[in-house]
Write a protein that holds these residues in place. Sequence first.
Motif, PDB file in Angstrom:
ATOM      1  N   ILE A 165      32.751  49.661  41.017  1.00  0.00           N
ATOM      2  CA  ILE A 165      33.956  49.047  41.577  1.00  0.00           C
ATOM      3  C   ILE A 165      33.976  49.222  43.095  1.00  0.00           C
ATOM      4  N   GLU A 166      33.522  50.394  43.567  1.00  0.00           N
ATOM      5  CA  GLU A 166      33.447  50.613  45.016  1.00  0.00           C
ATOM      6  C   GLU A 166      32.456  49.653  45.661  1.00  0.00           C
ATOM      7  N   LEU A 167      31.347  49.387  44.989  1.00  0.00           N
ATOM      8  CA  LEU A 167      30.379  48.412  45.505  1.00  0.00           C
ATOM      9  C   LEU A 167      30.994  47.016  45.580  1.00  0.00           C
ATOM     10  N   LEU A 168      31.698  46.635  44.531  1.00  0.00           N
ATOM     11  CA  LEU A 168      32.353  45.332  44.509  1.00  0.00           C
ATOM     12  C   LEU A 168      33.335  45.202  45.676  1.00  0.00           C
ATOM     13  N   LYS A 169      34.091  46.271  45.915  1.00  0.00           N
ATOM     14  CA  LYS A 169      35.056  46.250  47.012  1.00  0.00           C
ATOM     15  C   LYS A 169      34.348  46.208  48.368  1.00  0.00           C
ATOM     16  N   LYS A 170      33.215  46.888  48.466  1.00  0.00           N
ATOM     17  CA  LYS A 170      32.435  46.876  49.707  1.00  0.00           C
ATOM     18  C   LYS A 170      31.955  45.457  50.030  1.00  0.00           C
ATOM     19  N   TYR A 171      31.398  44.783  49.022  1.00  0.00           N
ATOM     20  CA  TYR A 171      30.895  43.424  49.250  1.00  0.00           C
ATOM     21  C   TYR A 171      32.040  42.438  49.488  1.00  0.00           C
ATOM     22  N   LEU A 172      33.187  42.716  48.876  1.00  0.00           N
ATOM     23  CA  LEU A 172      34.361  41.883  49.125  1.00  0.00           C
ATOM     24  C   LEU A 172      34.793  42.003  50.585  1.00  0.00           C
ATOM     25  N   GLU A 173      34.745  43.218  51.137  1.00  0.00           N
ATOM     26  CA  GLU A 173      35.091  43.405  52.546  1.00  0.00           C
ATOM     27  C   GLU A 173      34.076  42.710  53.450  1.00  0.00           C
ATOM     28  N   PHE A 233      21.655  28.086  48.345  1.00  0.00           N
ATOM     29  CA  PHE A 233      22.111  28.763  49.555  1.00  0.00           C
ATOM     30  C   PHE A 233      21.894  27.886  50.786  1.00  0.00           C
ATOM     31  N   ILE A 234      20.889  27.020  50.732  1.00  0.00           N
ATOM     32  CA  ILE A 234      20.545  26.171  51.874  1.00  0.00           C
ATOM     33  C   ILE A 234      21.662  25.214  52.254  1.00  0.00           C
ATOM     34  N   CYS A 235      22.565  24.904  51.343  1.00  0.00           N
ATOM     35  CA  CYS A 235      23.627  23.944  51.666  1.00  0.00           C
ATOM     36  C   CYS A 235      24.955  24.622  51.942  1.00  0.00           C
ATOM     37  N   SER A 236      24.974  25.962  51.997  1.00  0.00           N
ATOM     38  CA  SER A 236      26.237  26.685  52.074  1.00  0.00           C
ATOM     39  C   SER A 236      27.029  26.395  53.336  1.00  0.00           C
ATOM     40  N   ASN A 237      26.364  26.163  54.452  1.00  0.00           N
ATOM     41  CA  ASN A 237      27.088  25.901  55.699  1.00  0.00           C
ATOM     42  C   ASN A 237      27.955  24.665  55.592  1.00  0.00           C
ATOM     43  N   ASN A 238      27.516  23.686  54.839  1.00  0.00           N
ATOM     44  CA  ASN A 238      28.253  22.429  54.729  1.00  0.00           C
ATOM     45  C   ASN A 238      29.392  22.472  53.729  1.00  0.00           C
ATOM     46  N   ILE A 239      29.306  23.359  52.738  1.00  0.00           N
ATOM     47  CA  ILE A 239      30.262  23.246  51.632  1.00  0.00           C
ATOM     48  C   ILE A 239      31.178  24.443  51.462  1.00  0.00           C
ATOM     49  N   ALA A 240      30.906  25.566  52.129  1.00  0.00           N
ATOM     50  CA  ALA A 240      31.639  26.785  51.805  1.00  0.00           C
ATOM     51  C   ALA A 240      32.880  27.013  52.645  1.00  0.00           C
ATOM     52  N   GLU A 241      32.902  26.526  53.873  1.00  0.00           N
ATOM     53  CA  GLU A 241      33.896  26.993  54.837  1.00  0.00           C
ATOM     54  C   GLU A 241      35.334  26.738  54.404  1.00  0.00           C
ATOM     55  N   ARG A 242      35.630  25.566  53.905  1.00  0.00           N
ATOM     56  CA  ARG A 242      37.020  25.217  53.620  1.00  0.00           C
ATOM     57  C   ARG A 242      37.629  26.087  52.528  1.00  0.00           C
ATOM     58  N   HIS A 243      36.843  26.436  51.503  1.00  0.00           N
ATOM     59  CA  HIS A 243      37.421  27.087  50.325  1.00  0.00           C
ATOM     60  C   HIS A 243      37.038  28.559  50.190  1.00  0.00           C
ATOM     61  N   SER A 244      36.388  29.146  51.175  1.00  0.00           N
ATOM     62  CA  SER A 244      35.894  30.506  51.036  1.00  0.00           C
ATOM     63  C   SER A 244      37.009  31.498  50.773  1.00  0.00           C
ATOM     64  N   GLY A 245      38.162  31.331  51.433  1.00  0.00           N
ATOM     65  CA  GLY A 245      39.277  32.247  51.240  1.00  0.00           C
ATOM     66  C   GLY A 245      39.764  32.273  49.813  1.00  0.00           C
ATOM     67  N   VAL A 246      39.721  31.140  49.151  1.00  0.00           N
ATOM     68  CA  VAL A 246      40.145  31.067  47.752  1.00  0.00           C
ATOM     69  C   VAL A 246      39.205  31.892  46.876  1.00  0.00           C
ATOM     70  N   ALA A 247      37.914  31.813  47.147  1.00  0.00           N
ATOM     71  CA  ALA A 247      36.937  32.565  46.361  1.00  0.00           C
ATOM     72  C   ALA A 247      37.148  34.067  46.529  1.00  0.00           C
ATOM     73  N   VAL A 248      37.499  34.494  47.734  1.00  0.00           N
ATOM     74  CA  VAL A 248      37.776  35.907  47.984  1.00  0.00           C
ATOM     75  C   VAL A 248      38.956  36.379  47.125  1.00  0.00           C
ATOM     76  N   GLU A 249      40.000  35.568  47.059  1.00  0.00           N
ATOM     77  CA  GLU A 249      41.161  35.914  46.237  1.00  0.00           C
ATOM     78  C   GLU A 249      40.772  36.012  44.762  1.00  0.00           C
ATOM     79  N   GLU A 250      39.885  35.146  44.321  1.00  0.00           N
ATOM     80  CA  GLU A 250      39.427  35.195  42.930  1.00  0.00           C
ATOM     81  C   GLU A 250      38.662  36.492  42.664  1.00  0.00           C
ATOM     82  N   HIS A 251      37.856  36.921  43.631  1.00  0.00           N
ATOM     83  CA  HIS A 251      37.135  38.187  43.494  1.00  0.00           C
ATOM     84  C   HIS A 251      38.103  39.367  43.418  1.00  0.00           C
ATOM     85  N   GLU A 252      39.145  39.322  44.227  1.00  0.00           N
ATOM     86  CA  GLU A 252      40.132  40.400  44.214  1.00  0.00           C
ATOM     87  C   GLU A 252      40.804  40.511  42.850  1.00  0.00           C
TER      88      GLU A 252
END
Length: 210
Positions: free
Chosen positions: A100-108, A154-173
């Motif tokens: 769980i500490e590792l998960l929290k570390k990667y989340l940060e 991973f090669i396409c991440s710059n084009n598709i991740a930026e808008r919704h990244s915050g939502v994914a973080v909340e899902e991880h939390e």
Amino acid sequence: MAETLSEKAYNIIKERLLYTKKGSYLSIRKVAEELNMSYTPVREAFLRLHKEGFLELVPKVGFFTNCIDINEILQIYEVRECIELFVFKKIFNSIGPKHIELLKKYLEEQKNCLDKKDIHGYVKADQKFHEVFLEIYNNQYLSNLYRNIREQYFICSNNIAERHSGVAVEEHERLIKCIENKDFEKAINLLSMHIENAKQRVKDGFRRVS
């Protein structure tokens, strides 16, 4: 020594591909000169990257950076779902405080990368977050397969991740909270939803940049 140089060339070139325009021609001799290496280990690295799907080989022409399309990425997400849900169900009761500490570390790490608009760093931290569960399961074949398919898109991440990244973080939390509460059913549903939502974000991203 040749194997060591080939591995070094492989790692350097693979990292460069993440920032190279897709469909670009790559010369083995030119890359060998840039890396100050001989032709043979660089050629071996190119062939390995071609075998793994990162480079396209056109006969009598040469190597090009691969252009992964939306259908291929959606298929990758299907594989992700199969692997991650299977593993998560198997190891849920083995997730301990250190995990769980590792998960929290990667989340940060994700949050910090997001603040810096470092999307590649963000996606790498996301991958490390999900790989915690595979490390608990300890099946090298599944881990290698998972790592390879993650790197494929991973090669396409710059084009598709930026808008919704915050939502994914909340899902991880929320997923971490379910793990801490030992809520198996809710955690499974959240992970499944998280992967499905990520797939939808990819679709939206492709539509936005196409």
